[in-house]
Design a protein around this motif. Structure first.
Motif, PDB file in Angstrom:
ATOM      1  N   UNK A 354     -27.073 122.748  36.151  1.00 56.01           N
ATOM      2  CA  UNK A 354     -26.752 122.584  34.549  1.00 56.01           C
ATOM      3  C   UNK A 354     -25.525 123.625  34.161  1.00 56.01           C
ATOM      4  N   UNK A 355     -24.751 123.453  33.761  1.00 58.99           N
ATOM      5  CA  UNK A 355     -23.681 124.588  33.314  1.00 58.99           C
ATOM      6  C   UNK A 355     -23.868 125.265  31.992  1.00 58.99           C
ATOM      7  N   UNK A 356     -24.671 124.758  31.332  1.00 57.31           N
ATOM      8  CA  UNK A 356     -24.802 125.679  29.853  1.00 57.31           C
ATOM      9  C   UNK A 356     -25.300 127.079  30.370  1.00 57.31           C
ATOM     10  N   UNK A 357     -25.793 127.158  31.360  1.00 52.63           N
ATOM     11  CA  UNK A 357     -26.442 128.425  31.751  1.00 52.63           C
ATOM     12  C   UNK A 357     -25.296 129.458  32.253  1.00 52.63           C
ATOM     13  N   UNK A 358     -24.104 129.033  32.258  1.00 51.44           N
ATOM     14  CA  UNK A 358     -22.729 129.724  32.683  1.00 51.44           C
ATOM     15  C   UNK A 358     -21.919 129.918  31.562  1.00 51.44           C
ATOM     16  N   UNK A 359     -22.392 129.775  30.319  1.00 48.35           N
ATOM     17  CA  UNK A 359     -21.886 129.902  29.005  1.00 48.35           C
ATOM     18  C   UNK A 359     -22.845 131.187  28.128  1.00 48.35           C
ATOM     19  N   UNK A 360     -22.258 131.834  27.248  1.00 49.14           N
ATOM     20  CA  UNK A 360     -23.223 132.639  26.354  1.00 49.14           C
ATOM     21  C   UNK A 360     -22.998 132.139  25.001  1.00 49.14           C
ATOM     22  N   UNK A 361     -21.962 130.944  24.946  1.00 47.48           N
ATOM     23  CA  UNK A 361     -21.754 130.582  23.644  1.00 47.48           C
ATOM     24  C   UNK A 361     -22.932 129.382  23.399  1.00 47.48           C
ATOM     25  N   UNK A 362     -23.705 129.287  22.415  1.00 50.68           N
ATOM     26  CA  UNK A 362     -24.724 128.017  22.109  1.00 50.68           C
ATOM     27  C   UNK A 362     -24.006 126.790  22.016  1.00 50.68           C
ATOM     28  N   UNK A 363     -24.817 125.996  22.899  1.00 50.92           N
ATOM     29  CA  UNK A 363     -24.474 124.535  22.843  1.00 50.92           C
ATOM     30  C   UNK A 363     -22.900 124.141  23.168  1.00 50.92           C
TER      31      UNK A 363
END
Length: 396
Positions: A354-363
């Motif tokens: 899942x790619x959300x873990x490759x961002x630090x911005x929420x959502x």
């Protein structure tokens, strides 16, 4: 019960590894799992590296120097020279993987609550390194619509504060596969010199550049000697992830002398792994030519198959062996878990990151996944077909 640290509580889980228990459950159910989630190449490690360990006649497996052996560092410098990067062995500290090199860089140039600007999505462990170092990531978002190209320099300028100490890029990029151009590197060089910042470049995928494009290192840029810190590793280049050998490279003498203190605190990098990595430098160019040809074919097949799926958007990578895929789902974490727990095609399923873990911005990136195309071409085709069939029946 004594309480663990706030730092420990805030350490993020790896989006790449957190689904492992569900994959293990799928295996117990007799399913075949195609692993698109982790960048573990299936390319064979060069025999010269393995043989160097097998036939070694050491009587004592002793410490090496904290900065790595003289012989190995000199050969690394010689390797860089072939890539138009002119450094001396004194500019190199051998580390336990690229991860330790990044931790040394963070510790050497930033204090608690300092800030580092990183284009996102970025390698998920940057979140962990920043937490471990007490450093705050300030993201500048690159977009799938732009193929994850460098955001406008004006966007970087807006984010610079008195606490900003560095800009970090991964080139070619994990998880996007984007390869920064020479012009983009020059823009970054201008801004770090203007604001007196460090430019840290994670260049562990240097060899993996496609379509005739040549990788341009920050170490090639003139006038950047005091600002540039390069991170490197043998993990992907020689398919030697388990060796855990990397290096930190900088012509800034103060950076090197500071990082050396961190290196001394952990004594030395592993001796046998250095022997294997030194031998790997003898790998002929034909090895890389074949590897690049194989990955280009895999990339082309993967992108072609993904583009056939309705509602899917994919950025075409120019390097490394990853791509970001946008899916017609609300939450890719839930989708990825469902794939392993509840779905299969003839006893086969896929594991994605899942790619959300490759961002630090929420959502951000909630409907995206990262795919590592490190499987054989027929397996990639099967895996994408499973994704296609899964999306037909999945309900958020």
């Amino acid at each position: 019960m004594p309480r663990i640290s706030r730092k420990g509580e805030s350490m993020p889980q790896s989006p790449i590894r957190k689904l492992v228990p569900y994959a293990e459950m799928a295996y117990k159910q007799g399913k075949t799992v195609y692993h698109l989630n982790i960048g573990q190449p299936d390319i064979k490690t060069p025999e010269v590296a393995l043989d160097a360990v097998k036939i070694n006649s050491l009587d004592i497996l002793a410490y090496t120097r904290s900065e790595g052996s003289d012989e190995y560092r000199q050969k690394i410098a010689d390797y860089y020279s072939k890539h138009q990067i002119q450094v001396n062995k004194e500019d190199i500290i051998v580390t336990t993987g690229g991860s330790e090199a990044l931790l040394f860089a963070f510790g050497s140039v930033m204090d608690t609550d300092d800030e580092i600007i990183i284009p996102e999505p970025f390698y998920a462990n940057y979140n962990g390194f920043s937490t471990a170092s007490g450093v705050n990531i300030v993201p500048v978002i690159s977009k799938i619509e732009d193929n994850f190209a460098l955001p406008p320099i004006e966007e970087f300028e807006k984010l610079i504060t008195p606490k900003t100490k560095a800009i970090l890029i991964c080139n070619p990029g994990n998880p996007t596969g984007y390869l920064y151009s020479k012009e983009e590197i020059k823009k970054l060089a201008q801004i770090v010199k203007k604001h007196d910042l460090f430019l840290i470049a994670d260049e562990v995928y240097r060899e993996f550049a496609y379509d005739g494009v040549i990788h341009y290192s920050i170490m090639q840029e003139e006038g950047l000697d005091e600002h540039a810190i390069m991170i490197d590793s043998v993990s992907k280049r020689y398919s030697m992830c388990g060796a855990r050998i990397g290096c930190l490279v900088s012509k800034n003498k103060t950076v090197i002398s500071t990082a050396l203190k961190f290196a001394q605190a952990r004594l030395s990098p592993p001796t046998l792994a250095q022997i294997a990595s030194e031998a790997a430098l003898q790998t002929p160019q034909s090895y890389f030519d074949n590897v690049i040809s194989e990955y280009v074919e895999r990339r082309n097949i993967l992108i072609s198959e993904l583009e056939k799926i309705e509602g899917v958007k994919v950025a075409k990578p120019k390097g490394a062996f990853y791509c970001i895929v946008e899916l017609p789902v609300k939450n890719s974490d839930n989708f990825a878990q469902w794939l392993l727990e509840s779905f299969d095609v003839d006893g086969e399923t896929v594991m994605v990151a899942p790619a959300a873990g490759f961002y630090s911005s929420p959502n951000v990136g909630l409907n995206q996944i990262r795919i590592a195309y490190v499987l054989q071409k027929d397996s990639l085709i099967k895996a994408v077909n499973i994704l296609k069939e899964a999306l037909k029946v999945y309900k958020d």
